[in-house]
Every structure is written in C-alpha cells, then in structure tokens.
Design a protein around this motif. Structure first.
Motif, PDB file in Angstrom:
ATOM      1  N   ASP A 183       6.893  51.411 109.640  1.00  0.00           N
ATOM      2  CA  ASP A 183       6.470  51.841 108.300  1.00  0.00           C
ATOM      3  C   ASP A 183       5.535  50.809 107.674  1.00  0.00           C
ATOM      4  N   TYR A 184       5.590  49.580 108.181  1.00  0.00           N
ATOM      5  CA  TYR A 184       4.857  48.508 107.529  1.00  0.00           C
ATOM      6  C   TYR A 184       4.177  47.590 108.549  1.00  0.00           C
ATOM      7  N   THR A 185       2.993  47.141 108.251  1.00  0.00           N
ATOM      8  CA  THR A 185       2.317  46.170 109.128  1.00  0.00           C
ATOM      9  C   THR A 185       1.949  44.924 108.317  1.00  0.00           C
ATOM     10  N   ILE A 186       2.032  43.784 108.964  1.00  0.00           N
ATOM     11  CA  ILE A 186       1.700  42.502 108.316  1.00  0.00           C
ATOM     12  C   ILE A 186       0.231  42.539 107.882  1.00  0.00           C
ATOM     13  N   GLY A 187      -0.020  42.275 106.624  1.00  0.00           N
ATOM     14  CA  GLY A 187      -1.395  42.261 106.102  1.00  0.00           C
ATOM     15  C   GLY A 187      -1.678  43.408 105.153  1.00  0.00           C
ATOM     16  N   PHE A 188      -0.886  44.470 105.261  1.00  0.00           N
ATOM     17  CA  PHE A 188      -1.145  45.679 104.466  1.00  0.00           C
ATOM     18  C   PHE A 188      -1.014  45.394 102.968  1.00  0.00           C
ATOM     19  N   ASP A 189       0.042  44.688 102.600  1.00  0.00           N
ATOM     20  CA  ASP A 189       0.280  44.457 101.169  1.00  0.00           C
ATOM     21  C   ASP A 189      -0.835  43.617 100.551  1.00  0.00           C
ATOM     22  N   THR A 190      -1.228  42.578 101.273  1.00  0.00           N
ATOM     23  CA  THR A 190      -2.298  41.715 100.748  1.00  0.00           C
ATOM     24  C   THR A 190      -3.593  42.518 100.607  1.00  0.00           C
ATOM     25  N   ALA A 191      -3.910  43.304 101.630  1.00  0.00           N
ATOM     26  CA  ALA A 191      -5.158  44.087 101.594  1.00  0.00           C
ATOM     27  C   ALA A 191      -5.134  45.102 100.452  1.00  0.00           C
ATOM     28  N   MET A 192      -3.984  45.723 100.247  1.00  0.00           N
ATOM     29  CA  MET A 192      -3.883  46.701  99.147  1.00  0.00           C
ATOM     30  C   MET A 192      -4.139  46.008  97.811  1.00  0.00           C
ATOM     31  N   ASN A 193      -3.531  44.843  97.666  1.00  0.00           N
ATOM     32  CA  ASN A 193      -3.699  44.114  96.399  1.00  0.00           C
ATOM     33  C   ASN A 193      -5.132  43.650  96.209  1.00  0.00           C
ATOM     34  N   THR A 194      -5.756  43.220  97.291  1.00  0.00           N
ATOM     35  CA  THR A 194      -7.162  42.792  97.199  1.00  0.00           C
ATOM     36  C   THR A 194      -8.039  43.982  96.816  1.00  0.00           C
ATOM     37  N   ALA A 195      -7.832  45.100  97.501  1.00  0.00           N
ATOM     38  CA  ALA A 195      -8.644  46.288  97.213  1.00  0.00           C
ATOM     39  C   ALA A 195      -8.428  46.720  95.760  1.00  0.00           C
ATOM     40  N   MET A 196      -7.181  46.676  95.324  1.00  0.00           N
ATOM     41  CA  MET A 196      -6.880  47.075  93.940  1.00  0.00           C
ATOM     42  C   MET A 196      -7.608  46.168  92.937  1.00  0.00           C
ATOM     43  N   GLU A 197      -7.540  44.863  93.185  1.00  0.00           N
ATOM     44  CA  GLU A 197      -8.215  43.930  92.259  1.00  0.00           C
ATOM     45  C   GLU A 197      -9.718  44.175  92.221  1.00  0.00           C
ATOM     46  N   MET A 198     -10.296  44.431  93.390  1.00  0.00           N
ATOM     47  CA  MET A 198     -11.748  44.686  93.462  1.00  0.00           C
ATOM     48  C   MET A 198     -12.106  45.953  92.681  1.00  0.00           C
ATOM     49  N   VAL A 199     -11.308  46.986  92.847  1.00  0.00           N
ATOM     50  CA  VAL A 199     -11.617  48.239  92.151  1.00  0.00           C
ATOM     51  C   VAL A 199     -11.388  48.066  90.643  1.00  0.00           C
ATOM     52  N   ASP A 200     -10.415  47.249  90.265  1.00  0.00           N
ATOM     53  CA  ASP A 200     -10.228  46.965  88.835  1.00  0.00           C
ATOM     54  C   ASP A 200     -11.509  46.349  88.252  1.00  0.00           C
ATOM     55  N   ARG A 201     -12.115  45.466  89.031  1.00  0.00           N
ATOM     56  CA  ARG A 201     -13.378  44.856  88.565  1.00  0.00           C
ATOM     57  C   ARG A 201     -14.476  45.908  88.443  1.00  0.00           C
ATOM     58  N   LEU A 202     -14.528  46.763  89.445  1.00  0.00           N
ATOM     59  CA  LEU A 202     -15.528  47.838  89.412  1.00  0.00           C
ATOM     60  C   LEU A 202     -15.319  48.729  88.195  1.00  0.00           C
ATOM     61  N   ARG A 203     -14.076  48.931  87.861  1.00  0.00           N
ATOM     62  CA  ARG A 203     -13.755  49.812  86.730  1.00  0.00           C
ATOM     63  C   ARG A 203     -14.421  49.297  85.443  1.00  0.00           C
ATOM     64  N   ASP A 204     -14.417  47.975  85.255  1.00  0.00           N
ATOM     65  CA  ASP A 204     -15.031  47.405  84.047  1.00  0.00           C
ATOM     66  C   ASP A 204     -16.479  47.863  83.904  1.00  0.00           C
ATOM     67  N   THR A 205     -17.245  47.672  84.974  1.00  0.00           N
ATOM     68  CA  THR A 205     -18.671  48.016  84.879  1.00  0.00           C
ATOM     69  C   THR A 205     -18.866  49.535  84.890  1.00  0.00           C
ATOM     70  N   THR A 206     -18.003  50.235  85.619  1.00  0.00           N
ATOM     71  CA  THR A 206     -18.096  51.703  85.645  1.00  0.00           C
ATOM     72  C   THR A 206     -17.850  52.268  84.247  1.00  0.00           C
ATOM     73  N   GLN A 207     -16.892  51.663  83.570  1.00  0.00           N
ATOM     74  CA  GLN A 207     -16.523  52.113  82.229  1.00  0.00           C
ATOM     75  C   GLN A 207     -17.651  51.807  81.236  1.00  0.00           C
ATOM     76  N   SER A 208     -18.229  50.595  81.327  1.00  0.00           N
ATOM     77  CA  SER A 208     -19.295  50.214  80.391  1.00  0.00           C
ATOM     78  C   SER A 208     -20.502  51.133  80.499  1.00  0.00           C
ATOM     79  N   HIS A 209     -20.816  51.547  81.737  1.00  0.00           N
ATOM     80  CA  HIS A 209     -21.999  52.390  81.949  1.00  0.00           C
ATOM     81  C   HIS A 209     -21.671  53.887  81.964  1.00  0.00           C
ATOM     82  N   GLU A 210     -20.412  54.191  81.785  1.00  0.00           N
ATOM     83  CA  GLU A 210     -19.962  55.594  81.828  1.00  0.00           C
ATOM     84  C   GLU A 210     -20.447  56.296  83.096  1.00  0.00           C
ATOM     85  N   ARG A 211     -20.153  55.623  84.206  1.00  0.00           N
ATOM     86  CA  ARG A 211     -20.610  56.108  85.509  1.00  0.00           C
ATOM     87  C   ARG A 211     -19.450  56.625  86.356  1.00  0.00           C
ATOM     88  N   CYS A 212     -19.830  56.989  87.572  1.00  0.00           N
ATOM     89  CA  CYS A 212     -18.819  57.286  88.592  1.00  0.00           C
ATOM     90  C   CYS A 212     -18.995  56.250  89.710  1.00  0.00           C
TER      91      CYS A 212
END
Ligand code: ADP
Ligand code: F6P
Length: 322
Positions: A136-165
């Motif tokens: 059910d689980y592989t070593i590295g998955f949790d870290t990668a999920m958290n990294t991807a989440m943080e990156m998308v959170d950053r994207l959200r800031d600029t996406t929100q400011s420009h009202e983009r997709c």
C-alpha cells in the motif's frame, strides 16, 4: 544458509527515504554480527564490482538526506544473460551471501532473477510513485506528495492573483496515485489520472464554468504525467473558457528533499525487516505495508498482484471540488 555478508543497493529512480533504509539495513546487519557491503549504482555496481565495506559510521548523518548515498541507476546490461552472470560472479568473488534491493517493480524483477541464480534477495519498496502492486505504501511517496503539494500551493498564489487556470503535471510514471493525493490536498478543480478516462468538456470546462458561477475565479487542474500533454491542455482550456491558462511541469524536484517522518520511520522498519529475513537465510521476498502492518511476501506473488486505484477517493475529490 548462513549469512556472513550481505550487500545493499538502490536501483531505479531515487526516492527520499532510501538513505534511511540503507542506514537501517547496515545497522541491523552489524547489530546481528553480519558484515555489510554497499553496492554502488544499482545493478551496475554488481556488474562492475563497485563494492565497498560499510560500517556503523558509513551511514551516519544520512537519515535526513534525500537521494541515495549509494547512487542509483537503471541498468539495461543487467537484463542480459551476460550482465546477470557478471553480477552473480561478483557476488561469489566478494562473498556476498544475500542482497537487499531498494527500488521499484523493475528492481524486484532483477532481485527475483538473482534469487533464482542462488543469491537470496529481499526487495524494499522505494519509489515516489507508490505504484508497486504488493504494497500500500512505498518509501518516498509521502515526501513527494508533500513536495508536490507545497509547489502547487505556491502556484495557487500566482494563479489566484492573475485569476488564471494552472494546469500542473505531477510525476507517477504510468500511475495516478501521486496525482490523486496531491490533487485532493490542493483542492484541485479537476484531477486527471491514467486510471480514469477523461473528457475535456465534461471533466474540466463544465466544472470550471459551474464553480465560476458560484464565484470561483482561479482554477487548478492536476494532471498525472501518465496522462501528460499539459501544454496543449492549457491552450485548449483557454480556448474553450476564455480563462488565461498556464502549464507547469513539476518534474524532478518531486524526487528530492529531506524525507518526512513517515518515510524515515517506514524505511527504518522496512530495512530492519529485510535484514531479519536474510539473517534467517530467507530470500526471494519483498517487504510490504498492508493495512497498518509491515509484512513480507514471495517476490513472484508480489509481482503477480494487481494494485487497485482508489476510485472512492477520486469520487470524493470530484464531489467536493465544486
Ligand atoms: P524501478 O525499480 O523503479 O521499477 P526500473 O524499471 O528502471 O525501475 O528497474 C530498475 C532496474 O531493475 C533496471 O534498470 C534493470 O537493471 C532491473 N530490471 C528491470 N526489469 C527487469 C527484468 N524484467 N528482469 C531483470 N532485471 C530487471
Ligand atoms: O519512478 C520515479 C519517476 O520519478 C517517475 O515518476 C518518472 O516517470 C520517472 O521516474 C522519471 O525518470 P527519470 O529520472 O529517468 O527521468
């Protein structure tokens, strides 16, 4: 058979937590009075004889580091009869009685073939994709999920400011596990995974229009790399909705970084179990996580299993992103 010396290698794509697994293997072996050698660059190290003695201090200061101190590689030569024979010869020459292989399903196939040739191997699941069927689980998955989440959170800031997709591609090879979890965690409007066919109008455009009517002004579409095509998709979304769209491929940053608690603890327990098995002369096994337990199973059975996609979570994501 008596295990006097075991080897450890990392193979395939690296994953955060591999170092914690190597550390656990080395320390458990030494605790049990077994000699340990490191094999560099996955199966290439076995073919080339790139082997070195490891001691308690060889694995100091690595539990918190991403990547793998043993280096990793994909080794096409190992899949040939000649390459495999060279690897077996190295094991005999170096007195390696058993090997812990940390990697994905491909690496498990190599471990199975070595076991068949008289070198008992135990596989540990190491990949950010969580696409190994037996666990059910592989070593590295949790870290990668958290990294991807943080990156998308950053994207959200600029996406929100420009009202983009923002159309964001996350890794996962042919599987959508990483994309699904990331998509849920960032509240994506749509999540595209290889396991579920999609229709651009129904699954993206209509959803954007509907949420727009209740006041939503920016949108995040998470796409698994197994679906791909994010540049074209962003253009297509812009053409159909009139909403300015940008594509982002997160790429290899998802493979790096200091492992999370979950990855470190899981890797430590799994590494420990691998050596427990080998020390009893048991090979041809893989360590896996099922329910809430760390177990092990036969490599053949493990490779024959099919992994279920979490369609329920996919449905929940769909229902709450409105
Ligand atoms: P992963 O282990 O992450 O799935 P790969 O599929 O790239 O990564 O496999 C890693 C390595 O394992 C390959 O480079 C090769 O040396 C070995 N391997 C992969 N598939 C096989 C196979 N069918 N038989 C023997 N060895 C294999
Ligand atoms: O298996 C891990 C992974 O990062 C996949 O998500 C991705 O498809 C692949 O490896 C990328 O491989 P490479 O590092 O060879 O570009």
């Amino acid at each position: 058979m008596e295990m006097k010396t075991i080897g450890v290698l990392t193979s395939g794509g690296d994953a955060p937590g591999m170092n914690a697994a190597v550390r656990a293997v080395v320390r458990t072996a030494i605790f049990k009075g077994i000699r340990v050698v490191g094999i560099r660059r996955g199966y290439n190290g076995l073919i080339d004889g790139d082997i070195f003695e490891m001691n308690l201090r060889s694995v100091s200061d690595i539990i918190h580091r991403g990547g793998t101190v043993l280096y990793t590689a994909r080794s096409p030569e190992f899949k040939t009869e000649e390459g495999m024979q060279k690897a077996v010869d190295t094991c005999h020459k170096e007195g390696i009685d058993g090997i812990v292989v940390i990697g994905g399903d491909g690496s498990y196939r190599g471990a199975r073939d070595l076991s068949l040739r008289g070198i008992p191997c135990v596989g540990l699941p190491g990949t950010i994709d969580n696409d190994i069927s037996s666990t059910d689980y592989t070593i590295g998955f949790d870290t990668a999920m958290n990294t991807a989440m943080e990156m998308v959170d950053r994207l959200r800031d600029t996406t929100q400011s420009h009202e983009r997709c923002s159309v964001v591609e996350v890794m996962g090879r042919r599987a959508g596990y990483l994309a699904l979890q990331t998509g849920v965690a960032v509240g994506a409007t749509s999540i595209l995974v290889p396991e579920v066919p999609y229709d651009i109008d129904r699954d993206i455009v209509a959803r954007m229009r509907k949420t727009q009517m209740s006041g939503k002004k920016h949108f995040i579409v998470v796409v698994a790399e197994g679906v791909g095509g994010v540049q074209e998709l962003a253009k297509e979304i812009e053409a159909r909705t009139g909403i300015e769209s940008r594509a982002t491929i997160l790429g290899h940053v998802q493979r790096g970084g200091s492992p999370t608690v979950r990855d470190r603890v899981m890797a430590s327990q799994m590494g420990h179990q691998a050596v427990e098995l080998l020390s009893q002369g048991i090979g041809n096994r893989v360590v896996c996580f099922r329910g809430d337990k760390i177990l092990n199973k036969d490599i053949y059975e493990a490779l024959a299993e099919q992994k279920e996609f979490d369609f329920n979570l996919y449905r929940i994501a769909h229902e709450i992103s409105i």
